[in-house]
Structure formats: C-alpha cells, structure tokens
Design an enzyme around this catalytic site. Structure first.
Site, PDB file in Angstrom:
ATOM      1  N   LYS A  72       0.828  -1.218   0.000  1.00  0.00           N
ATOM      2  CA  LYS A  72       0.000   0.000   0.000  1.00  0.00           C
ATOM      3  C   LYS A  72       0.858   1.262   0.000  1.00  0.00           C
ATOM      4  O   LYS A  72       0.620   2.169  -0.812  1.00  0.00           O
ATOM      5  CB  LYS A  72      -0.926  -0.021   1.225  1.00  0.00           C
ATOM      6  CG  LYS A  72      -2.011   1.012   1.179  1.00  0.00           C
ATOM      7  CD  LYS A  72      -3.221   0.628   1.993  1.00  0.00           C
ATOM      8  CE  LYS A  72      -2.928  -0.166   3.239  1.00  0.00           C
ATOM      9  NZ  LYS A  72      -2.028   0.454   4.179  1.00  0.00           N
ATOM     10  N   THR A  74       3.918   1.491  -0.948  1.00  0.00           N
ATOM     11  CA  THR A  74       4.640   1.471  -2.218  1.00  0.00           C
ATOM     12  C   THR A  74       3.788   2.091  -3.321  1.00  0.00           C
ATOM     13  O   THR A  74       4.260   2.948  -4.086  1.00  0.00           O
ATOM     14  CB  THR A  74       5.008   0.004  -2.569  1.00  0.00           C
ATOM     15  OG1 THR A  74       5.699  -0.576  -1.455  1.00  0.00           O
ATOM     16  CG2 THR A  74       5.874  -0.080  -3.808  1.00  0.00           C
ATOM     17  N   ARG A  95       2.138   8.301   6.955  1.00  0.00           N
ATOM     18  CA  ARG A  95       2.322   8.204   8.413  1.00  0.00           C
ATOM     19  C   ARG A  95       3.789   7.961   8.753  1.00  0.00           C
ATOM     20  O   ARG A  95       4.540   7.447   7.939  1.00  0.00           O
ATOM     21  CB  ARG A  95       1.499   7.036   8.967  1.00  0.00           C
ATOM     22  CG  ARG A  95       0.024   7.329   9.025  1.00  0.00           C
ATOM     23  CD  ARG A  95      -0.750   6.108   9.461  1.00  0.00           C
ATOM     24  NE  ARG A  95      -0.562   5.025   8.512  1.00  0.00           N
ATOM     25  CZ  ARG A  95      -0.768   3.747   8.777  1.00  0.00           C
ATOM     26  NH1 ARG A  95      -1.169   3.364   9.968  1.00  0.00           N
ATOM     27  NH2 ARG A  95      -0.584   2.834   7.852  1.00  0.00           N
ATOM     28  N   LYS A 106       6.621  -6.579  10.449  1.00  0.00           N
ATOM     29  CA  LYS A 106       5.967  -6.005   9.283  1.00  0.00           C
ATOM     30  C   LYS A 106       6.908  -5.157   8.434  1.00  0.00           C
ATOM     31  O   LYS A 106       6.768  -5.042   7.230  1.00  0.00           O
ATOM     32  CB  LYS A 106       4.762  -5.161   9.710  1.00  0.00           C
ATOM     33  CG  LYS A 106       3.910  -4.793   8.511  1.00  0.00           C
ATOM     34  CD  LYS A 106       2.766  -3.901   8.899  1.00  0.00           C
ATOM     35  CE  LYS A 106       2.265  -3.142   7.687  1.00  0.00           C
ATOM     36  NZ  LYS A 106       3.190  -2.090   7.266  1.00  0.00           N
ATOM     37  N   ALA A 274      -3.666   1.320  12.370  1.00  0.00           N
ATOM     38  CA  ALA A 274      -5.060   1.332  11.923  1.00  0.00           C
ATOM     39  C   ALA A 274      -5.892   0.240  12.586  1.00  0.00           C
ATOM     40  O   ALA A 274      -7.116   0.280  12.539  1.00  0.00           O
ATOM     41  CB  ALA A 274      -5.126   1.181  10.405  1.00  0.00           C
ATOM     42  N   PHE A 302      -3.830  -0.572   6.776  1.00  0.00           N
ATOM     43  CA  PHE A 302      -4.475  -1.881   6.595  1.00  0.00           C
ATOM     44  C   PHE A 302      -5.597  -1.827   5.550  1.00  0.00           C
ATOM     45  O   PHE A 302      -5.560  -1.004   4.642  1.00  0.00           O
ATOM     46  CB  PHE A 302      -4.942  -2.459   7.930  1.00  0.00           C
ATOM     47  CG  PHE A 302      -3.793  -2.775   8.862  1.00  0.00           C
ATOM     48  CD1 PHE A 302      -2.712  -3.540   8.438  1.00  0.00           C
ATOM     49  CD2 PHE A 302      -3.765  -2.279  10.163  1.00  0.00           C
ATOM     50  CE1 PHE A 302      -1.645  -3.831   9.287  1.00  0.00           C
ATOM     51  CE2 PHE A 302      -2.694  -2.565  11.024  1.00  0.00           C
ATOM     52  CZ  PHE A 302      -1.640  -3.337  10.573  1.00  0.00           C
ATOM     53  N   PHE A 382       3.511  -8.350  -8.942  1.00  0.00           N
ATOM     54  CA  PHE A 382       4.701  -9.056  -8.458  1.00  0.00           C
ATOM     55  C   PHE A 382       5.247  -9.858  -9.628  1.00  0.00           C
ATOM     56  O   PHE A 382       4.474 -10.264 -10.506  1.00  0.00           O
ATOM     57  CB  PHE A 382       4.335  -9.998  -7.293  1.00  0.00           C
ATOM     58  CG  PHE A 382       4.331  -9.300  -5.965  1.00  0.00           C
ATOM     59  CD1 PHE A 382       3.362  -8.353  -5.663  1.00  0.00           C
ATOM     60  CD2 PHE A 382       5.313  -9.574  -5.014  1.00  0.00           C
ATOM     61  CE1 PHE A 382       3.364  -7.695  -4.437  1.00  0.00           C
ATOM     62  CE2 PHE A 382       5.324  -8.919  -3.795  1.00  0.00           C
ATOM     63  CZ  PHE A 382       4.356  -7.978  -3.502  1.00  0.00           C
ATOM     64  N   TRP A 410       6.895  -0.700  -7.994  1.00  0.00           N
ATOM     65  CA  TRP A 410       7.989  -1.289  -7.212  1.00  0.00           C
ATOM     66  C   TRP A 410       9.222  -1.485  -8.107  1.00  0.00           C
ATOM     67  O   TRP A 410      10.334  -1.193  -7.708  1.00  0.00           O
ATOM     68  CB  TRP A 410       7.513  -2.616  -6.616  1.00  0.00           C
ATOM     69  CG  TRP A 410       8.500  -3.301  -5.744  1.00  0.00           C
ATOM     70  CD1 TRP A 410       8.771  -3.018  -4.433  1.00  0.00           C
ATOM     71  CD2 TRP A 410       9.359  -4.389  -6.097  1.00  0.00           C
ATOM     72  NE1 TRP A 410       9.738  -3.865  -3.957  1.00  0.00           N
ATOM     73  CE2 TRP A 410      10.120  -4.721  -4.958  1.00  0.00           C
ATOM     74  CE3 TRP A 410       9.549  -5.127  -7.278  1.00  0.00           C
ATOM     75  CZ2 TRP A 410      11.054  -5.747  -4.957  1.00  0.00           C
ATOM     76  CZ3 TRP A 410      10.470  -6.147  -7.271  1.00  0.00           C
ATOM     77  CH2 TRP A 410      11.228  -6.442  -6.118  1.00  0.00           C
TER      78      TRP A 410
HETATM   79  P1  ADP Z   1       1.912  -1.990   3.060  1.00  0.00           P
HETATM   80  O1  ADP Z   1       1.918  -0.487   3.006  1.00  0.00           O
HETATM   81  O2  ADP Z   1       0.710  -2.589   2.410  1.00  0.00           O
HETATM   82  O3  ADP Z   1       2.190  -2.554   4.388  1.00  0.00           O
HETATM   83  P2  ADP Z   1       4.470  -1.757   1.774  1.00  0.00           P
HETATM   84  O4  ADP Z   1       4.248  -0.815   0.663  1.00  0.00           O
HETATM   85  O5  ADP Z   1       5.128  -1.261   3.009  1.00  0.00           O
HETATM   86  O6  ADP Z   1       3.121  -2.489   2.148  1.00  0.00           O
HETATM   87  O7  ADP Z   1       5.284  -2.982   1.183  1.00  0.00           O
HETATM   88  C1  ADP Z   1       5.668  -4.078   1.983  1.00  0.00           C
HETATM   89  C2  ADP Z   1       6.896  -4.749   1.369  1.00  0.00           C
HETATM   90  O8  ADP Z   1       6.543  -5.370   0.133  1.00  0.00           O
HETATM   91  C3  ADP Z   1       8.020  -3.774   1.040  1.00  0.00           C
HETATM   92  O9  ADP Z   1       9.243  -4.320   1.492  1.00  0.00           O
HETATM   93  C4  ADP Z   1       8.018  -3.678  -0.466  1.00  0.00           C
HETATM   94  O10 ADP Z   1       9.336  -3.519  -0.989  1.00  0.00           O
HETATM   95  C5  ADP Z   1       7.442  -5.004  -0.895  1.00  0.00           C
HETATM   96  N1  ADP Z   1       6.687  -4.861  -2.154  1.00  0.00           N
HETATM   97  C6  ADP Z   1       5.665  -4.025  -2.399  1.00  0.00           C
HETATM   98  N2  ADP Z   1       5.221  -4.157  -3.658  1.00  0.00           N
HETATM   99  C7  ADP Z   1       5.998  -5.102  -4.235  1.00  0.00           C
HETATM  100  C8  ADP Z   1       6.033  -5.690  -5.550  1.00  0.00           C
HETATM  101  N3  ADP Z   1       5.190  -5.327  -6.505  1.00  0.00           N
HETATM  102  N4  ADP Z   1       6.961  -6.654  -5.774  1.00  0.00           N
HETATM  103  C9  ADP Z   1       7.823  -7.026  -4.801  1.00  0.00           C
HETATM  104  N5  ADP Z   1       7.831  -6.525  -3.548  1.00  0.00           N
HETATM  105  C10 ADP Z   1       6.930  -5.566  -3.264  1.00  0.00           C
END
Ligand code: ADP
Length: 556
Positions: A72, A74, A95, A106, A274, A302, A382, A410
């Site tokens: 999210k 990202t 945040r 996490k 959240a 979340f 992914f 990403w």
């Molecule tokens: P959330 O905000 O939903 O908790 P994040 O954006 O913090 O998720 O991402 C969680 C982890 O997943 C990060 O380490 C990020 O690098 C990885 N990630 C996010 N999108 C991808 C993707 N498309 N492919 C590989 N890893 C990803």
C-alpha cells in the site's frame, strides 16, 4: 538470475536533492522551513499560505492484508511519483513508522523498490523525534498523575480506576501489565499500570486530529485519565498540565518534509496504527499538503475495513474534507491467500484460488461504494504473477464494472504508475456523493452495528457485560455522541483473524468501550486485539546492523 536489490540498498543509492530545493519547488517559503540536516525539515504550518483552492485528496487503501504483503505505501508513493511525472502539483502525505513493526515483523513504512520516500533509514528509525515527543508527553502525564496521588491526592483519584497508561514505541509484551510504586511510602502509591505501544496512545490520536496549537491544548485538557473514589471522571484539565503537555509537543506538531526517490515532496507526520487506533496521518500534515498542492495522495492503514473506514468516519468528518478518489491496492498473491492458498504455495499459477479469494476484494469495493465513492483498484504487480492470473482479475473487474489499473511502481517507480495516475485524474473532477456512514448522534450500539454490517459484512454485534457497563457510564456522562474507533484484527473482515476471504453470518463481540475524549472518539475493542503487540520468534531485528561507515544494514 540476480537477486533484486533490497529496499535499503535502493534507498541508499539514491541521489537526494537538498530539502531546500524540494521545499522551493513545493512553494514552501524559506522562513517556514526548519531544517533537520540536509534532507529533512519541519514545516511551520502558520507560515504557509494557500496557493489557491485546497488540493483534492486521493485516499489509498487496500484489501485485507496477508503476510504476502499488499504494498500500500509502495503504491501510494508510486502514484504520487506518476502524477509528478505528469507535471501535476502533487504532495504525498504518509504516516511516520513505529519502531515496533520495524524491529518486529511487518517492516518499515517508507514504501518499497523504486517507490520509496527517503532518507529511508532515518524515517524508519528516529526521524525528527516526533515519536519520542509523543511518548514523553504521554509518560509525563503518567508521572503527573502518580505524583498528584503521592502528594496527597487532592482530586481524590481512585488508583484502581486510572485508565491512563504509560507507553513506549516498541513491541514489548512483558510491559502489558505492571505494578508500579513498590518499595515503601517514598516511592509513591503502589498500583497496577500497563504499557501500550506509542502509536496506539491517545496522545498520538490527539496529535493527529488537532487542527491548531489551541485545538491541541484543548484536546489534551479533555483527556479522561480515570475516575475518583466517587466514580466521577478526572480530566487532564483538573491536573492543570495541558500547557506542559502542549509544550512537549510543540515542535513535533509541525509536519515533516522529505522526498520520494523521484523528488516528489512527501509530508510524513503522525503514525497511529489502523487496527488499534485510527490509522491516518495528521490533519496538520494533510491540510498543509492541501494548501501547497493541487492533489494530495494519502494512505490509511491496513484494509478499507480499518484505515479507510476511520479516515471517512473520523478524520474526514473532523477535518471537513472529502476524498475525491479512493484507490484499493490488491495483489494476486494476497487474493490467492484469501482463496485458501498457503504462503509457502504462492509461487505457481492458481486461477481457481484467485477467483475464490477475489471475494475479499469485492467486499472492499462494495464498502468504498457504500461511502459514496467509486473506487479504482491498483493491481500491484509481483514478478511471480502469471498472464492468466492477471487476465482473470481484469475480466472480473470488467464483468463487475470496477475500474482497475495495473501498477508496476515497485520495479519502475512513477513510470509504473502512469496508468493508475490517468485513471485517478479522470475521476478527480467527477462529483461523488461521499458521506460518513453514521451520524454521531446515533446510539453507540447503532453506530457499531452500522460498521459491522456495512463495512465488515457481518450479521450483528454483541457487547460483553463489561462493555455494557462502560457504555452505560459513557451515556451517563453524555459522551456517547462521538464517532467510533474500532480496534479489530487487520487480517479478517471479522473479529477472528483466521477467517480470510469474505466471511459471512458472523457476530462481532465488543469486549470494552473506552472513552477517548481528547481524541474525540470511543474505542471499541474486539476479539483478542492488543494495544501492546509482542515480537515474533524471529524478529527482523536479528538481521540488523551498522557497517563501519555508520550505515544501516538489514533494515529491509
Ligand atoms: P503496506 O503499506 O501494504 O504494508 P508496503 O508498501 O510497506 O506495504 O510494502 C511491503 C513490502 O513489500 C516492502 O518491502 C516492499 O518492498 C514489498 N513490495 C511491495 N510491492 C511489491 C512488488 N510489486 N513486488 C515485490 N515486492 C513488493
């Protein structure tokens, strides 16, 4: 095949612009900028004048999270970078991370891959000290309470009925329940106390919902810390320490400015969880961003059942704005887990499980529509996703008339979010019928039932005897006309973490109803949800270190 770079490696290779340049481009006057080193600054909101109409707000939310990760933050960062690439005047508002999840499981909260905010290691560690200030203000209040009792207890506070707890910004289960004041008369009055994590504290909520310094002081004064021996509430204003608490928070209260990897201005401020708190960055940050930009992209924590529900029913209502667009982040991996696939079996095509798990997404789409906004799904790609799986999701969206854009931020940064940005732009000018789901004047029970039925898709709600007693007391004192802040597991739409997908026919149990008059909401605790999390068996901390040059290692 080469191992992809870690988030930290990508972030540390970034060439950042001096924060003064980012500020200048964002229209922040020099005298409004207080620099914390070369790449971080605080913004004095009083010195920002609106550039025109306040920016439109784009809210990013998600399906119910799974350990597979939705991305999210990202996507939030990537979408802002894409809008920036399209020459839009955009600010991203996020945040602040908590050290509990950073050290635990996490991870940080700065996005990932080529869609990150930087300096990533600073932001994920101590940043500009806001979490420290909030922790200190909270614990100062605890010290004032215990000192008041020790010095003769003129307010007649019943030490057994103090609801104010101490906090720290770490997952530390050993501190959930403690006894303090042991050792004889000089050490104070012994009593039971406990610790919550800072991001679940009322000070954090107050900090995030206050609209000015005066409002901050007024909210702090209104906090109920406990009850007297005659069962009358005791407020911070009775202790006369609202001024001191405001003082401890005065610098933290200014929003922080950083940048994305692509130089988009990012305001990062306030960080309530959240699940156990209201899950949105500060109103000060969002409103400051709205004065500067034409579009503000922000995130609530979340799934839409938690952060987005509270964004709509608490934050937007308080701040008096509405979301002009809502993005729901989903991944094929997570949808397959909602369809019953184990985390270890996610690699490999599985269209039937995907189509089953998509019912979780369907519910989140319905929920956002219930608020009067037509959502856009961001399918966060992914590398393991197969063409057939992508096709299946796109077909489902077409059949159900849901807008969707594939995102690849990403891997590609803003470029991978251009399709999403175009969709967002197309809805920004459409009028929507946003409205919160309930009226604050309804009874507590009605408000909670509305959330359970319309947002969680449950059958009904029930209250424990303790919760009923607490509700009666809240009504007696006339505090019942506040919005509700549900504390619920993030993993399931229900209050049982193991019920993935789209559970139906369930009844949610409210264990406790806790008045947070400073924040201006009533917290309803469901299930086993904890306001002080614990660390896992193999915390992320085990991989962390610092190299000889003083740089972080293993911070995701
Ligand atoms: P959330 O905000 O939903 O908790 P994040 O954006 O913090 O998720 O991402 C969680 C982890 O997943 C990060 O380490 C990020 O690098 C990885 N990630 C996010 N999108 C991808 C993707 N498309 N492919 C590989 N890893 C990803």
């Amino acid at each position: 095949k080469n191992q992809p770079l870690s988030d930290l490696e990508i972030a540390s290779q970034a060439v950042m612009k001096p924060i003064i340049d980012i500020a200048k481009a964002a229209g922040i006057p020099e005298d409004a900028l207080e620099q914390y080193g070369r790449y971080k600054a605080k913004i004095d909101p009083l010195k920002i004048t609106a550039h025109g109409e306040d920016a439109k707000v784009v809210l990013v939310t998600a399906i119910s999270p799974t350990p597979a990760g939705e991305g999210k933050s990202t996507v939030t960062v990537g979408l802002a970078d894409a809008l920036h690439q399209l020459k839009k005047n955009v600010v991203v508002a996020l945040r602040e991370p908590s050290l509990g999840p950073v050290m635990g499981v996490k991870g940080g909260a700065t996005g990932g891959g080529y869609a990150q905010v930087v300096p990533m290691e600073d932001i994920n560690l101590h940043f500009t000290g806001d979490l420290h200030a909030i922790t200190t203000a909270n614990n100062a209040l605890s010290a004032f309470i215990d000192n008041h009792i020790h010095q003769g207890n003129a307010l007649n506070i019943d030490p057994r009925r103090i609801i104010w707890k101490r906090v720290m910004d770490m997952n530390d289960r050993a501190l959930r329940k403690v006894v303090i004041g042991l050792g004889g008369p000089v050490q104070g009055m012994p009593r039971e106390d406990g610790f919550d994590i800072t991001v679940a504290s009322e000070i954090m909520a107050v900090f995030c919902l206050a609209t000015s310094i005066d409002d901050l002081r007024e909210r702090l004064a209104s906090i109920v810390i406990g009850y007297t021996f005659d069962r009358e509430p005791v407020f911070v204003r009775d202790l006369q320490v609202q001024g001191a608490l405001t003082l401890l928070l005065k610098d933290a209260f200014k929003p922080n400015l950083v940048q994305t990897l692509e130089g988009t201005p990012a305001i990062i401020h306030g960080g309530p969880f959240a699940n156990i708190a209201h899950g949105c960055n500060s109103i000060m940050a969002t409103q400051t961003a709205r004065k500067l930009a034409d579009i503000v992209v922000t995130e609530a924590g979340f799934g839409s059942d938690l952060g987005a529900e509270k964004f709509m029913n608490i934050k937007a209502r308080k701040a008096g704005f509405k979301p002009s667009a809502v993005v729901i982040v989903a991944t094929i991996r997570a949808l397959k887990m909602h369809g019953g696939v184990a985390k270890t079996a996610l690699v490999g095509e599985n269209v039937p499980a995907l189509l089953q798990g998509i019912e979780n997404l369907a519910k989140h789409v319905e929920t956002i529509r219930t608020f009067g906004v037509e959502p856009i799904i961001a399918l966060n790609r992914f590398i393991t996703d197969t063409e057939a799986e992508l096709e299946a999701v796109l077909n489902w969206c077409q059949e159900n008339h849901v807008r969707i854009a594939r995102t690849n931020v990403w891997e590609e940064g803003g470029k991978g979010g251009l399709a999403l940005a175009e969709q967002v732009l197309s809805v920004l000018d459409e009028e929507n019928n946003f409205s919160p789901l309930y009226d604050v004047t309804e009874s507590i029970e009605e408000k909670v039932r509305t959330i359970v039925q319309k947002v969680y898709g449950g059958k009904d709600v029930q209250f424990t005897d303790q919760a009923k007693k607490q509700m009666a007391q809240i009504e007696k004192f006339g505090w019942d006309t506040l919005p509700i802040c549900m504390a619920k597991t993030q993993y399931s739409l229900s209050d049982q973490p193991s019920l993935l997908g789209r559970p139906e026919g369930f009844t949610v149990t409210i264990r406790e109803v806790i008045p947070k008059l400073g924040a201006g909401f009533l917290v309803c605790l469901t299930g086993d949800i904890m306001t002080m999390p614990g660390l896992p068996k193999q915390p992320a901390a085990l991989r962390m270190d610092v190299d000889s040059e003083g740089h972080a290692v293993g911070l995701f």
